[in-house]
Design a protein around this motif. Structure first.
Motif, PDB file in Angstrom:
ATOM      1  N   ASP A 137      40.453  -6.642  15.876  1.00  5.85           N
ATOM      2  CA  ASP A 137      39.831  -7.927  16.178  1.00  5.85           C
ATOM      3  C   ASP A 137      39.070  -7.897  17.494  1.00  5.85           C
ATOM      4  O   ASP A 137      38.054  -8.548  17.656  1.00  5.85           O
ATOM      5  CB  ASP A 137      40.892  -9.031  16.231  1.00  5.85           C
ATOM      6  CG  ASP A 137      41.511  -9.282  14.864  1.00  5.85           C
ATOM      7  OD1 ASP A 137      40.945  -8.791  13.864  1.00  5.85           O
ATOM      8  OD2 ASP A 137      42.551  -9.946  14.797  1.00  5.85           O
ATOM      9  N   SER A 138      39.594  -7.161  18.451  1.00  2.00           N
ATOM     10  CA  SER A 138      38.971  -7.166  19.775  1.00  2.00           C
ATOM     11  C   SER A 138      37.896  -6.086  19.877  1.00  2.00           C
ATOM     12  O   SER A 138      37.228  -5.976  20.886  1.00  2.00           O
ATOM     13  CB  SER A 138      40.034  -6.923  20.848  1.00  2.00           C
ATOM     14  OG  SER A 138      40.642  -5.657  20.640  1.00  2.00           O
ATOM     15  N   ARG A 139      37.763  -5.297  18.803  1.00  2.00           N
ATOM     16  CA  ARG A 139      36.872  -4.129  18.852  1.00  2.00           C
ATOM     17  C   ARG A 139      37.102  -3.350  20.142  1.00  2.00           C
ATOM     18  O   ARG A 139      36.197  -3.092  20.932  1.00  2.00           O
ATOM     19  CB  ARG A 139      35.424  -4.558  18.706  1.00  2.00           C
ATOM     20  CG  ARG A 139      35.151  -5.050  17.287  1.00  2.00           C
ATOM     21  CD  ARG A 139      33.719  -5.351  17.022  1.00  2.00           C
ATOM     22  NE  ARG A 139      32.862  -4.192  17.179  1.00  2.00           N
ATOM     23  CZ  ARG A 139      31.531  -4.266  17.155  1.00  2.00           C
ATOM     24  NH1 ARG A 139      30.951  -5.413  16.998  1.00  2.00           N
ATOM     25  NH2 ARG A 139      30.806  -3.189  17.284  1.00  2.00           N
ATOM     26  N   ALA A 140      38.340  -3.002  20.313  1.00  2.00           N
ATOM     27  CA  ALA A 140      38.770  -2.349  21.542  1.00  2.00           C
ATOM     28  C   ALA A 140      38.095  -0.991  21.711  1.00  2.00           C
ATOM     29  O   ALA A 140      37.651  -0.371  20.752  1.00  2.00           O
ATOM     30  CB  ALA A 140      40.279  -2.169  21.514  1.00  2.00           C
ATOM     31  N   ASP A 141      38.031  -0.533  22.953  1.00  2.00           N
ATOM     32  CA  ASP A 141      37.488   0.782  23.247  1.00  2.00           C
ATOM     33  C   ASP A 141      38.563   1.858  23.164  1.00  2.00           C
ATOM     34  O   ASP A 141      38.255   3.041  23.036  1.00  2.00           O
ATOM     35  CB  ASP A 141      36.879   0.790  24.655  1.00  2.00           C
ATOM     36  CG  ASP A 141      35.682  -0.141  24.742  1.00  2.00           C
ATOM     37  OD1 ASP A 141      34.606   0.247  24.262  1.00  2.00           O
ATOM     38  OD2 ASP A 141      35.835  -1.261  25.257  1.00  2.00           O
ATOM     39  N   LEU A 142      39.818   1.425  23.260  1.00  2.00           N
ATOM     40  CA  LEU A 142      40.907   2.394  23.309  1.00  2.00           C
ATOM     41  C   LEU A 142      42.215   1.691  22.946  1.00  2.00           C
ATOM     42  O   LEU A 142      42.394   0.515  23.247  1.00  2.00           O
ATOM     43  CB  LEU A 142      41.011   2.911  24.747  1.00  2.00           C
ATOM     44  CG  LEU A 142      41.512   4.328  25.030  1.00  2.00           C
ATOM     45  CD1 LEU A 142      40.715   5.361  24.254  1.00  2.00           C
ATOM     46  CD2 LEU A 142      41.370   4.605  26.527  1.00  2.00           C
ATOM     47  N   PHE A 143      43.084   2.427  22.285  1.00  2.00           N
ATOM     48  CA  PHE A 143      44.382   1.873  21.898  1.00  2.00           C
ATOM     49  C   PHE A 143      45.468   2.825  22.369  1.00  2.00           C
ATOM     50  O   PHE A 143      45.415   4.021  22.083  1.00  2.00           O
ATOM     51  CB  PHE A 143      44.437   1.719  20.374  1.00  2.00           C
ATOM     52  CG  PHE A 143      45.732   1.180  19.837  1.00  2.00           C
ATOM     53  CD1 PHE A 143      45.945  -0.180  19.705  1.00  2.00           C
ATOM     54  CD2 PHE A 143      46.748   2.054  19.437  1.00  2.00           C
ATOM     55  CE1 PHE A 143      47.139  -0.679  19.184  1.00  2.00           C
ATOM     56  CE2 PHE A 143      47.941   1.570  18.919  1.00  2.00           C
ATOM     57  CZ  PHE A 143      48.132   0.200  18.795  1.00  2.00           C
ATOM     58  N   ILE A 144      46.428   2.298  23.120  1.00  2.00           N
ATOM     59  CA  ILE A 144      47.525   3.134  23.614  1.00  2.00           C
ATOM     60  C   ILE A 144      48.852   2.500  23.211  1.00  2.00           C
ATOM     61  O   ILE A 144      49.136   1.361  23.579  1.00  2.00           O
ATOM     62  CB  ILE A 144      47.501   3.247  25.152  1.00  2.00           C
ATOM     63  CG1 ILE A 144      46.165   3.809  25.627  1.00  2.00           C
ATOM     64  CG2 ILE A 144      48.633   4.145  25.650  1.00  2.00           C
ATOM     65  CD1 ILE A 144      46.028   3.823  27.124  1.00  2.00           C
ATOM     66  N   SER A 145      49.628   3.232  22.443  1.00  2.00           N
ATOM     67  CA  SER A 145      50.942   2.740  22.051  1.00  2.00           C
ATOM     68  C   SER A 145      51.989   3.449  22.906  1.00  2.00           C
ATOM     69  O   SER A 145      51.986   4.675  23.007  1.00  2.00           O
ATOM     70  CB  SER A 145      51.163   3.030  20.566  1.00  2.00           C
ATOM     71  OG  SER A 145      52.353   2.430  20.119  1.00  2.00           O
ATOM     72  N   LEU A 146      52.851   2.679  23.548  1.00  2.00           N
ATOM     73  CA  LEU A 146      53.844   3.255  24.459  1.00  2.00           C
ATOM     74  C   LEU A 146      55.221   3.306  23.801  1.00  2.00           C
ATOM     75  O   LEU A 146      55.685   2.319  23.227  1.00  2.00           O
ATOM     76  CB  LEU A 146      53.926   2.426  25.746  1.00  2.00           C
ATOM     77  CG  LEU A 146      52.644   2.359  26.584  1.00  2.00           C
ATOM     78  CD1 LEU A 146      52.814   1.372  27.735  1.00  2.00           C
ATOM     79  CD2 LEU A 146      52.270   3.744  27.113  1.00  2.00           C
ATOM     80  N   HIS A 147      55.849   4.462  23.882  1.00  2.00           N
ATOM     81  CA  HIS A 147      57.185   4.655  23.307  1.00  2.00           C
ATOM     82  C   HIS A 147      58.031   5.500  24.248  1.00  2.00           C
ATOM     83  O   HIS A 147      57.522   6.106  25.192  1.00  2.00           O
ATOM     84  CB  HIS A 147      57.089   5.364  21.953  1.00  2.00           C
ATOM     85  CG  HIS A 147      56.587   4.490  20.862  1.00  2.00           C
ATOM     86  ND1 HIS A 147      57.381   3.995  19.866  1.00  2.00           N
ATOM     87  CD2 HIS A 147      55.349   3.982  20.642  1.00  2.00           C
ATOM     88  CE1 HIS A 147      56.665   3.239  19.062  1.00  2.00           C
ATOM     89  NE2 HIS A 147      55.419   3.198  19.507  1.00  2.00           N
ATOM     90  N   ALA A 148      59.339   5.544  23.984  1.00  2.00           N
ATOM     91  CA  ALA A 148      60.225   6.495  24.644  1.00  2.00           C
ATOM     92  C   ALA A 148      60.972   7.217  23.535  1.00  2.00           C
ATOM     93  O   ALA A 148      61.299   6.629  22.509  1.00  2.00           O
ATOM     94  CB  ALA A 148      61.192   5.774  25.577  1.00  2.00           C
TER      95      ALA A 148
END
Ligand SMILES: [Zn+2]
Length: 394
Positions: A233-244
């Motif tokens: 929706d935001s037409r993002a430039d980058l997507f980062i998913s954070l996990h441990a």
């Protein structure tokens, strides 16, 4: 931790699905899920790479006689379905649809007789062709010629909208009913990822160069589709998913970065093909999907490499730290995406670092400089050079 999402989990289900049935009435298909007890559910449809009706349930056992694998064939609008435990605390039934559809009714029914099954009822109806055209990103009004369509689509893919700031979507893994992995001293992965996401947002915004959207800013569980939806929706430039992460070996520690693997990419492409076969623009769609996937994989990998360089400055890395995964959050073909495993909650040192505000600040600062570096390397002119995109002859 990402294993649970991929492999499912035995869980501690005390509830079970006992049957899945279908009924057809004209254009309407009724889906009935029978359960032993009353359960909360959430149903939604997905258009796009494939058309699906998704029903989210609490953690449940599958107990449908004759369908032990959790898969079956459908009826009416439903081609087939499969059941799986998509986290340690939730289950999902995905109905593959032969055509885009809308939900026109959904309700729960108590047992008709004592000891009988509870029923979840969802009615879906074939959506109109107009809805599909819009959902697929093409409309007849813009279909002047194949060339203009291709250019329109390529521009939409390759040229991010004119914006003052880059838009970064930060996804805090897990949340709500899904705590993720649990550390040696009881730390919930879902808490660690939320704290990290907030810190990353704070630091990114402080540069003045980025606008940051979080997929969640509190202890809730957005579905994978919702997380991906934020970036689409935001037409993002980058997507980062954070996990441990978590490992049976208490000594294993360090950060790692995941990008989409080839198998998942094939799957996305295959879905695109199936979907697009219905339209007169099948071939165009197919070519563009290939382009999107190839470009995205290159960019995601480039970002992962830059990120790892910087992350190595803030703490240890897992051996072979650039890994590939088959994860839904990485599947949107439009936005470069990575999943960062920040460390292992099963390792004492990593766990205490992951819960320490100063370590978190340091690690998120290294991600910020990785992001800076990525955009600096990419340069603003890169996308203007459309000669490098070889469009196949028609
Ligand atoms: Zn996780």
């Amino acid at each position: 931790m990402l294993g649970a999402a991929l492999l499912g989990s035995a869980g501690m289900a005390d509830q079970e699905v006992r049957d899945v049935r279908f009924g057809v009435d004209g254009a309407r298909t009724r889906v009935v899920i029978e359960t032993a007890e009353a359960v909360d559910f959430r149903a939604f449809t997905l258009d796009g790479l494939s058309d699906r009706l998704v029903v989210d349930l609490p953690d449940m056992d599958w107990s449908v006689s004759g369908l032990e694998a959790g898969e079956g064939v459908g009826h009416g609008l439903v081609d087939g379905f499969r059941f799986f435990n998509n986290s340690s605390a939730s289950s999902r039934v995905v109905f593959e649809l032969e055509h885009p559809a809308v939900i026109v009714g959904q309700f729960a029914l108590d047992p008709a007789e004592p000891g009988g099954n509870h029923r979840l009822v969802i009615d879906v109806e074939r959506s109109t062709e107009d809805t599909f055209q819009t959902a697929s990103g093409f409309s007849h009004t813009s279909a002047g010629s194949l060339d203009s369509l291709i250019m329109e689509r390529v521009e939409a893919v390759y040229v991010p909208p004119e914006r003052e700031r880059r838009v970064i979507v930060v996804d805090a893994g897990h949340g709500g009913h899904d705590p993720g992995t649990i550390g040696r001293s009881g730390t919930h992965e879902s808490d660690v990822t939320l704290e990290a996401a907030r810190e990353l947002r704070r630091q990114l915004e402080a540069t003045g160069r980025y606008e940051v959207l979080l997929t969640r800013d509190r202890d809730v569980y957005p579905s994978w589709e919702q997380r991906v939806g934020v970036m689409a929706d935001s037409r993002a430039d980058l997507f980062i998913s954070l996990h441990a992460d978590s490992s049976p070996s208490a000594n294993t520690r360090g950060a790692a970065v995941y990008t989409l693997n080839d198998r998942a990419e094939d799957r996305a492409r295959q879905r695109g093909r199936q979907n697009n076969a219905r339209t007169e623009l099948a071939e165009v769609n197919h070519i563009l999907l290939e382009l999107e996937l190839r470009e995205k994989r290159n960019q995601s990998s480039a970002f992962a490499e830059v990120l790892l360089e910087h992350l190595s400055g803030s703490g240890p890395l897992l051996s072979n730290p650039h890994r590939q995964a088959n994860l839904f959050v990485l599947l949107d073909p439009r936005v470069p995406a990575v999943l960062v495993e920040m460390g292992f909650l099963s390792n004492r040192t990593d766990e205490s670092n992951l819960t320490s505000a100063s370590s978190r600040r340091r690690q998120m600062a290294s991600i910020v400089s990785g992001i800076d570096d990525y955009f600096a390397n990419r340069g603003d002119d890169e996308f203007a050079d459309s000669d490098t995109i070889a469009l196949p002859a028609r």
